[in-house]
Design an enzyme around this catalytic site. Structure first.
Site, mmCIF file in Angstrom:
data_model
loop_
_atom_site.group_PDB
_atom_site.id
_atom_site.type_symbol
_atom_site.label_atom_id
_atom_site.label_comp_id
_atom_site.label_asym_id
_atom_site.label_seq_id
_atom_site.Cartn_x
_atom_site.Cartn_y
_atom_site.Cartn_z
ATOM 1 N N HIS A 1 3.136 -13.671 -14.863
ATOM 2 C CA HIS A 1 2.418 -13.901 -13.611
ATOM 3 C C HIS A 1 1.374 -14.969 -13.886
ATOM 4 C CE1 HIS A 1 3.172 -9.714 -11.584
ATOM 5 N NE2 HIS A 1 4.169 -10.545 -11.416
ATOM 6 N N ARG B 1 0.827 -1.212 0.000
ATOM 7 C CA ARG B 1 0.000 0.000 0.000
ATOM 8 C C ARG B 1 0.864 1.266 0.000
ATOM 9 N NH1 ARG B 1 -4.395 -1.357 -1.568
ATOM 10 N NH2 ARG B 1 -5.182 -3.369 -0.918
ATOM 11 N N GLU C 1 3.372 -4.218 -16.343
ATOM 12 C CA GLU C 1 2.491 -5.384 -16.212
ATOM 13 C C GLU C 1 1.235 -5.190 -17.057
ATOM 14 O OE1 GLU C 1 1.812 -6.715 -12.208
ATOM 15 O OE2 GLU C 1 0.254 -8.126 -12.822
ATOM 16 N N TYR D 1 1.173 -1.171 -4.998
ATOM 17 C CA TYR D 1 -0.046 -0.943 -5.787
ATOM 18 C C TYR D 1 -0.452 0.519 -5.831
ATOM 19 C CZ TYR D 1 -0.952 -5.964 -5.529
ATOM 20 O OH TYR D 1 -0.873 -7.320 -5.626
ATOM 21 N N HIS E 1 -7.882 -12.933 -8.754
ATOM 22 C CA HIS E 1 -7.060 -14.125 -8.981
ATOM 23 C C HIS E 1 -7.697 -15.345 -8.324
ATOM 24 C CE1 HIS E 1 -3.220 -11.405 -9.286
ATOM 25 N NE2 HIS E 1 -4.218 -10.952 -9.992
ATOM 26 N N HIS F 1 8.254 -6.197 -7.025
ATOM 27 C CA HIS F 1 6.982 -5.597 -7.448
ATOM 28 C C HIS F 1 6.812 -4.254 -6.746
ATOM 29 C CE1 HIS F 1 2.824 -5.051 -8.490
ATOM 30 N NE2 HIS F 1 2.678 -6.259 -9.007
ATOM 31 N N HIS G 1 -4.928 -11.201 -15.726
ATOM 32 C CA HIS G 1 -5.215 -9.868 -16.250
ATOM 33 C C HIS G 1 -5.524 -9.884 -17.747
ATOM 34 C CE1 HIS G 1 -2.746 -7.870 -12.756
ATOM 35 N NE2 HIS G 1 -3.748 -8.611 -12.323
ATOM 36 N N HIS H 1 2.586 -1.636 -12.085
ATOM 37 C CA HIS H 1 1.309 -1.435 -12.775
ATOM 38 C C HIS H 1 1.382 -0.063 -13.431
ATOM 39 C CE1 HIS H 1 -0.928 -4.315 -9.791
ATOM 40 N NE2 HIS H 1 0.080 -4.891 -10.420
ATOM 41 N N ASP I 1 0.451 -11.027 -17.178
ATOM 42 C CA ASP I 1 -0.315 -11.641 -16.089
ATOM 43 C C ASP I 1 -1.492 -12.382 -16.716
ATOM 44 O OD1 ASP I 1 -2.420 -11.912 -14.049
ATOM 45 O OD2 ASP I 1 -1.113 -10.702 -12.767
ATOM 46 N N GLU J 1 0.706 -15.729 -8.190
ATOM 47 C CA GLU J 1 0.119 -14.718 -7.285
ATOM 48 C C GLU J 1 -1.295 -15.158 -6.951
ATOM 49 O OE1 GLU J 1 0.318 -11.473 -10.195
ATOM 50 O OE2 GLU J 1 1.767 -10.503 -8.882
ATOM 51 N N ASP K 1 -10.180 -8.560 -12.370
ATOM 52 C CA ASP K 1 -8.910 -8.782 -11.659
ATOM 53 C C ASP K 1 -9.105 -9.467 -10.315
ATOM 54 O OD1 ASP K 1 -6.305 -8.841 -10.839
ATOM 55 O OD2 ASP K 1 -6.056 -6.665 -10.665
HETATM 56 ZN ZN ZN Z 1 -4.066 -8.890 -10.375
HETATM 57 FE FE FE Z 2 0.171 -9.736 -11.528
HETATM 58 FE FE FE Z 3 0.865 -6.822 -10.173
#
Ligand code: ZN
Ligand code: FE
Ligand code: FE
Length: 276
Positions: A211, A37, A142, A70, A226, A67, A179, A107, A176, A256, A224
């Site tokens: 991913h 975060r 991504e 987000y 997973h 990564h 995604h 992202h 991904d 993930e 989105d």
């Molecule tokens: Zn995702």
């Molecule tokens: Fe991903």
């Molecule tokens: Fe990601």
């Protein structure tokens, strides 16, 4: 041999991640550069990084994927959020220079009503400000599900970002599976077609990582969410084709999926089994 791993907690440091990866049969792993975060990054101890690199050779582990958080939004409307994205990425990339062999994934961002063209310009602007000629860490865009106002759902948007970046030789793409499926690409019925499209729009030489995630939702849902491998709408047959595809099989794969370590261990074994 499949290079596969999963997302791991970085709380115990670098050597700890490598040992955890080896303990579940993984040969790579992903981690957040800081709290997902956002917020301050912990210091990275050079002796811990070195211990991890030494361990990599013993355990055949390679290409950890860092990564970005987000909350990093390179194309936010609010200038302060864009400034945070710039400073975070600058700091992450500076510190990743001390961890050779690592790649950095982010992202692209959400344009929050400004339109994807403005989003693309802002993302490229940020990259033009953070990338340096002497950097070694590949920076991966991504592929996104297209949830809300996400930029990077289509291969064309990724291409447009890359085209605007001066040091674009530093850029790659992380595909991904959840995604692209949620974004509308039919990797179940037409994996060859999707890969061919990626090649003609972006170029397969840009594809550096995958991913691996199943999806709760049907194709083109743009949600989105997973799912565990084989339990979602993509399904195990499609994952067998993905991990054995000549254009993909030599890339590193990162899970993930919603799992604890035991679940990841089982998925890695499952995917190794079907990749034979
Ligand atoms: Zn995702
Ligand atoms: Fe991903
Ligand atoms: Fe990601």
């Amino acid at each position: 041999m499949l290079r596969i791993g999963c997302h791991l907690s970085s709380a115990g440091g670098f050597l700890n991640m490598a040992e955890t990866a080896a303990s579940i049969g993984a040969s790579t792993f992903q981690f957040f550069t800081r709290n997902p975060r956002g917020g301050a990054a912990k210091t990275w101890k050079p002796e811990d990084v070195q211990a991890m690199l030494d361990y990599f050779e013993k355990a055949d582990i390679a290409t950890p994927l860092a990564h970005a958080p987000y909350t990093l939004n390179a194309c936010a409307k609010d200038e302060n959020i864009r400034k945070f994205a710039l400073e975070t990425m600058e700091d992450d990339l500076r510190r990743l220079e001390t961890v050779p062999g690592t790649m950095y994934n982010f992202h692209p961002g959400s344009h929050v009503g400004q339109g994807s063209e403005t989003g693309i310009v802002l993302i490229a602007d940020l990259l033009n400000r953070v990338l340096r000629e002497d950097m070694h860490t590949p920076v991966l865009l991504e592929t996104m599900a297209g949830k809300g106002s996400e930029v990077g759902r289509s291969f064309e948007e990724l291409r447009a970002i890359i085209d605007r970046v001066e040091l674009s030789d530093k850029l790659g793409v992380c595909l991904d599976t959840c995604h692209v499926w949620d974004g509308g690409y039919d990797i179940v019925e037409d994996l060859d077609g999707v890969i061919g499209e990626f090649d003609s729009v972006v170029g397969l030489d840009r594809l550096r990582a995958v991913h691996l995630n199943d999806s709760v939702n049907p194709r083109e849902s743009r949600k989105d969410r997973h799912e565990k491998i084989g339990r979602g709408q993509i399904g195990l047959d499609a994952f067998r084709r993905i991990v054995t595809h000549p254009a993909l099989r030599d890339l590193p794969f990162y899970l993930e999926t919603p799992n604890e370590l035991e679940g990841y261990q089982a998925e890695i074994a499952l995917l190794r089994g079907i990749a034979e």
